[in-house]
Design a protein around this motif. Sequence first.
Motif, PDB file in Angstrom:
ATOM      1  N   ARG A 206       0.828  -1.205   0.000  1.00  0.00           N
ATOM      2  CA  ARG A 206       0.000   0.000   0.000  1.00  0.00           C
ATOM      3  C   ARG A 206       0.865   1.258   0.000  1.00  0.00           C
ATOM      4  N   GLN A 227      -4.822  -6.080  -2.494  1.00  0.00           N
ATOM      5  CA  GLN A 227      -6.278  -5.919  -2.430  1.00  0.00           C
ATOM      6  C   GLN A 227      -6.818  -6.221  -1.036  1.00  0.00           C
ATOM      7  N   ASP A 230      -8.832 -12.030   1.998  1.00  0.00           N
ATOM      8  CA  ASP A 230     -10.232 -12.426   1.943  1.00  0.00           C
ATOM      9  C   ASP A 230     -10.702 -12.789   3.346  1.00  0.00           C
ATOM     10  N   SER A 338     -11.026  -3.747   5.374  1.00  0.00           N
ATOM     11  CA  SER A 338     -11.477  -4.925   4.631  1.00  0.00           C
ATOM     12  C   SER A 338     -12.830  -4.736   3.974  1.00  0.00           C
ATOM     13  N   ARG A 339     -13.044  -5.552   2.965  1.00  0.00           N
ATOM     14  CA  ARG A 339     -14.356  -5.696   2.344  1.00  0.00           C
ATOM     15  C   ARG A 339     -14.921  -7.048   2.756  1.00  0.00           C
ATOM     16  N   ALA A 396      -9.918   2.507  -0.888  1.00  0.00           N
ATOM     17  CA  ALA A 396      -8.874   1.558  -1.276  1.00  0.00           C
ATOM     18  C   ALA A 396      -8.361   1.908  -2.668  1.00  0.00           C
ATOM     19  N   ALA A 399      -8.336  -1.947  -7.701  1.00  0.00           N
ATOM     20  CA  ALA A 399      -7.951  -3.338  -7.480  1.00  0.00           C
ATOM     21  C   ALA A 399      -6.794  -3.786  -8.366  1.00  0.00           C
ATOM     22  N   HIS A 400      -6.657  -3.231  -9.559  1.00  0.00           N
ATOM     23  CA  HIS A 400      -5.643  -3.721 -10.485  1.00  0.00           C
ATOM     24  C   HIS A 400      -4.537  -2.697 -10.736  1.00  0.00           C
ATOM     25  N   ARG A 401      -4.358  -1.746  -9.809  1.00  0.00           N
ATOM     26  CA  ARG A 401      -3.259  -0.797  -9.960  1.00  0.00           C
ATOM     27  C   ARG A 401      -1.936  -1.530  -9.791  1.00  0.00           C
ATOM     28  N   GLN A 426      -1.627 -13.259  -6.779  1.00  0.00           N
ATOM     29  CA  GLN A 426      -2.418 -12.033  -6.806  1.00  0.00           C
ATOM     30  C   GLN A 426      -1.515 -10.802  -6.767  1.00  0.00           C
ATOM     31  N   THR A 427      -0.413 -10.902  -6.034  1.00  0.00           N
ATOM     32  CA  THR A 427       0.542  -9.797  -5.998  1.00  0.00           C
ATOM     33  C   THR A 427       1.461  -9.830  -7.205  1.00  0.00           C
TER      34      THR A 427
END
Length: 465
Positions: A206, A227, A230, A338-339, A396, A399-401, A426-427
Amino acid sequence: MTSTRGRVAALLGAVAVIAGTTLAAPSAGFAATAGTDRGGGGITGWAPCPDAPEFTCGTLTVPLDHSGAAPGTLDLAVAVTGNTNAPRGDLLFLTGGPGQPGVPTMRRIAGKLAPVLKDYRLVMFDQRGTGRGALQCPGLQEDMGSSDLAVPRRQSVADCAAALGPNARFYSSADTVADIDLLRRALGDRRLTLDGVSYGTFVAERYALAHPAHVARLVLDSVAPPQGLDPLDLAALPATARVLRAACRATGCTTDPAADLAATVRRYGNGAKILSALTGYEFIDPDFGGVPEILHEAAAGQPAKLRDFFDLVHREVDAAPAEELSQGLHSATLCADSRFPWGTTDTPVAGRAAALERTRQRLTAEQTWPYDPATATGLGSLLVCLDWPREQVPPAPPAHRRLPNVPVLLLGGDRDLATPYELIDQTAELAHDPEIVIVPGAAHSVQNRAANPAGRQAVYDFLLR
């Protein structure tokens, strides 16, 4: 592991341990750089660290509210090694949790990173709400200790939220990212090299997204994707079968621990408790010694050893004071960041439980095996935020930056359940040509805990390349 991007280094054997270097002594009269803007000050009070006088400690004062709307400041402890003229600059090591301080672990981390400390000055700090400034929630601390997943009493959650009050919103990862940039300025750095472990990888990512021009390179150990993790833990649930079977092969057990785990969850409905205990036990034994036998007996209707196993992990691993891992900070940060199945913590509390139940009903056995859907929706890290008071949450990043185009090392252990290596891709998809290293036999926090030195060697090579 197969990665969609990057160079995968499959480390299938022992490597030679690099000889440690001698840590430089702190320079006499070490001075802080001039103060920073937006209410942040320089680092004051430099002196030998009380518990580790070979390092130098000071205090960074940061605003409680980086927007300036709310008054108040926080004092964050900072520690550095003494090599002020390190040719490669400052290496900021970010601890996990959220909730772990940095300064008390300075000696241990410096020992792990000794081979690079002629080239880097190591910097550690206590992120807001940790260490000597730990947020205190006694009931929640008793229930969860150092665990992410232990299920707390609802009253403990309510008491914690009441104790923190409206200031809880100032303990998000976005606030810590802003603190790091004030720390960078106070240290006089144009760019930082960041080494994060577990939650520290999320903070490092971040920071890199928010301040790409101020990052030199990234070491991400036990990777949490930018992101965010989860809250249903749908990577860790199926990864448990892989991890337990690999440990079983390594120890010569004769049962199928994944099948026995599935049978145990069906019989007792205790999947969340088992996952929490296994995630804690990996810190004791990444081979999960004895666990296959315990699960085999429980699957056959004899749960006594499983109950003893729960008690052992809670007593030997999870029990921790707030100064070691603040559950108040942990909860405030996760609920802000979080989401969830109900949205964010800005969602009205009244509709959250129904949204969570709808999610449970949609989950399939394939998504959650060897657990069940009730495990995914019954984890403590999710339930803490189910009743958390509604608050405005920070935005946030998209998501795909992509991460900045700097060298990135992604490090994982093949026995890690807290951040299983399935999360690394994912990273990796957001990095530019990352290097990926999976260490056999290693669990969570490879640099700090793995018996196999291959992960630490990979870090040394990467930082000195």
